[in-house]
Design an enzyme around this catalytic site. Structure first.
Site, PDB file in Angstrom:
ATOM      1  N   ASN A  55     -26.794  35.888   6.937  1.00 43.04           N
ATOM      2  CA  ASN A  55     -25.352  36.753   6.905  1.00 43.04           C
ATOM      3  C   ASN A  55     -24.776  37.128   5.891  1.00 43.04           C
ATOM      4  O   ASN A  55     -24.858  36.467   4.566  1.00 43.04           O
ATOM      5  CB  ASN A  55     -24.605  35.413   7.839  1.00 43.04           C
ATOM      6  N   ARG A  65     -23.560  26.516  12.199  1.00 44.16           N
ATOM      7  CA  ARG A  65     -24.355  26.882  13.123  1.00 44.16           C
ATOM      8  C   ARG A  65     -25.244  28.073  12.880  1.00 44.16           C
ATOM      9  O   ARG A  65     -26.449  27.593  12.527  1.00 44.16           O
ATOM     10  CB  ARG A  65     -23.507  27.149  14.518  1.00 44.16           C
ATOM     11  N   ASP A  66     -24.943  29.118  12.705  1.00 42.67           N
ATOM     12  CA  ASP A  66     -25.822  30.053  12.503  1.00 42.67           C
ATOM     13  C   ASP A  66     -26.650  30.006  11.285  1.00 42.67           C
ATOM     14  O   ASP A  66     -27.703  30.300  11.221  1.00 42.67           O
ATOM     15  CB  ASP A  66     -25.152  31.421  12.780  1.00 42.67           C
ATOM     16  N   HIS A 101     -25.601  41.381   8.758  1.00 41.72           N
ATOM     17  CA  HIS A 101     -26.600  40.667   7.706  1.00 41.72           C
ATOM     18  C   HIS A 101     -26.649  41.838   6.614  1.00 41.72           C
ATOM     19  O   HIS A 101     -26.723  43.021   6.584  1.00 41.72           O
ATOM     20  CB  HIS A 101     -27.883  40.530   8.480  1.00 41.72           C
ATOM     21  N   HIS A 158     -20.381  41.570  12.805  1.00 42.81           N
ATOM     22  CA  HIS A 158     -21.234  40.463  12.466  1.00 42.81           C
ATOM     23  C   HIS A 158     -22.380  41.388  11.685  1.00 42.81           C
ATOM     24  O   HIS A 158     -23.268  41.729  12.361  1.00 42.81           O
ATOM     25  CB  HIS A 158     -21.698  39.473  13.555  1.00 42.81           C
ATOM     26  N   CYS A 185     -32.569  35.243  11.202  1.00 36.66           N
ATOM     27  CA  CYS A 185     -32.577  35.018  12.731  1.00 36.66           C
ATOM     28  C   CYS A 185     -34.044  34.601  12.927  1.00 36.66           C
ATOM     29  O   CYS A 185     -35.007  35.253  12.204  1.00 36.66           O
ATOM     30  CB  CYS A 185     -32.519  36.389  13.070  1.00 36.66           C
TER      31      CYS A 185
END
Length: 305
Positions: A252, A18-19, A212, A210, A243
């Site tokens: 990520n 997804r991300d 990056h 989470h 993002c």
């Protein structure tokens, strides 16, 4: 700062499907996304963020959400989560029976305005009915808290802003939250401060990290979170993703790199690193580029001999 709380086991949520894929310019076929999910669960991942239910106008890459959710071969004991931006998205998602929905908010007012055109408080009000509907249906709810360390528009984010957002999330019934360094500017002490602010409202079992890797700090920040006892983390196979509203933010942290670190610390993950590297190689090949994981590249080179 606590240094003796490092957990013996860590649960990873791979957000790659997804991300990781949402910003890819070229459409990624549904069968490739399904293949990625299959490889991740075969590697031992017990939580996978599969897709999102947003307008195809805004995120065309996720327009195949129903097809992907219908196509995955669900395994017992694996939690499949999806992102739902509003009640309309939730109503579409619930047809596909996700185990968890993800709502989101920013610790930065400017980012909230740029991202979803409303204030932080307004964004939480919008999500309240989504959370209530999910909980009533027996679906778990996770809250993604973005820009908890820095913002591309506001700069540094004070821990008080993170505590404010965590409190709002708790107030509408969100069960657990992600502390996300969305643009990857965090360093260990700043990340610990953001986590400690979140712990004013959530216990350690319901907080995840989470990170990056924009400035190469994601693994250092992971270790800093481990020192506080955090044992849930999001990562993305092959370091996929960024993002769309944070210019210059790289992907990520790669799941392969995090697993290598954790195994080196003697922390159990239940993940087979070689199979995980294969999953990363699969999606990287499909996207026509080398793996974004340093560990993945090193292990693949070692295999090639």
């Amino acid at each position: 700062m606590a240094t003796n709380n490092i957990p013996s086991r860590v649960q990873l949520i791979d957000v790659g499907p997804r991300d990781g894929l949402q910003n890819e310019k070229q459409p990624v076929p549904a069968e490739v996304k399904i293949g990625l999910v299959q490889r991740l669960q075969d590697a031992g991942l017990k939580e996978i963020e599969v897709t999102s239910y947003v307008s195809p106008k805004w995120v065309p890459q996720m327009a195949d959400n129903h097809e992907v959710m219908a196509g995955i071969a669900r395994q017992a004991g694996v939690r499949y989560s999806v992102l739902t931006p509003n009640l309309k998205g939730y109503e579409a998602a619930v047809l596909d029976k996700p185990d968890e929905i993800v709502v989101f908010g920013a610790a930065s007012e400017a980012f909230s305005q740029k991202n979803i055109n409303c204030s932080i408080a307004e964004s939480i009000e919008r999500f309240a009915p989504v959370v209530q509907a999910a909980l009533a249906a027996g679906i778990a709810v996770r809250g993604a808290m973005s820009c908890t360390v820095g913002c591309p528009y506001e700069g540094d984010i004070a821990p008080e802003r993170v505590a404010y957002l965590a409190g709002l999330m708790k107030g509408i019934g969100v069960q657990r939250v992600d502390v996300a360094d969305t643009i990857g500017v965090g360093t260990p002490r700043r990340v610990q401060a953001a986590i400690e602010a979140t712990l004013q409202h959530y216990d350690i079992d319901h907080v995840s990290g989470h990170f990056h890797d924009t400035y190469g700090q994601a693994l250092s920040n992971t270790y800093a979170a481990l020192e506080l006892g955090v044992w849930n983390f999001q990562s993305s196979v092959s370091g996929l993703g960024g993002c769309p509203y944070a210019k210059g933010a790289t992907g990520n942290v790669a799941t392969e790199d995090v697993v290598y670190l954790l195994h080196g610390l003697g922390i159990e993950t239940g993940i087979d690193l070689n199979r995980l590297v294969d999953a990363g190689a699969y999606i990287s090949e499909q996207l026509g580029r080398p793996s974004g994981s340093r560990v993945g590249r090193a292990l693949l080179a070692k295999r090639a001999g």
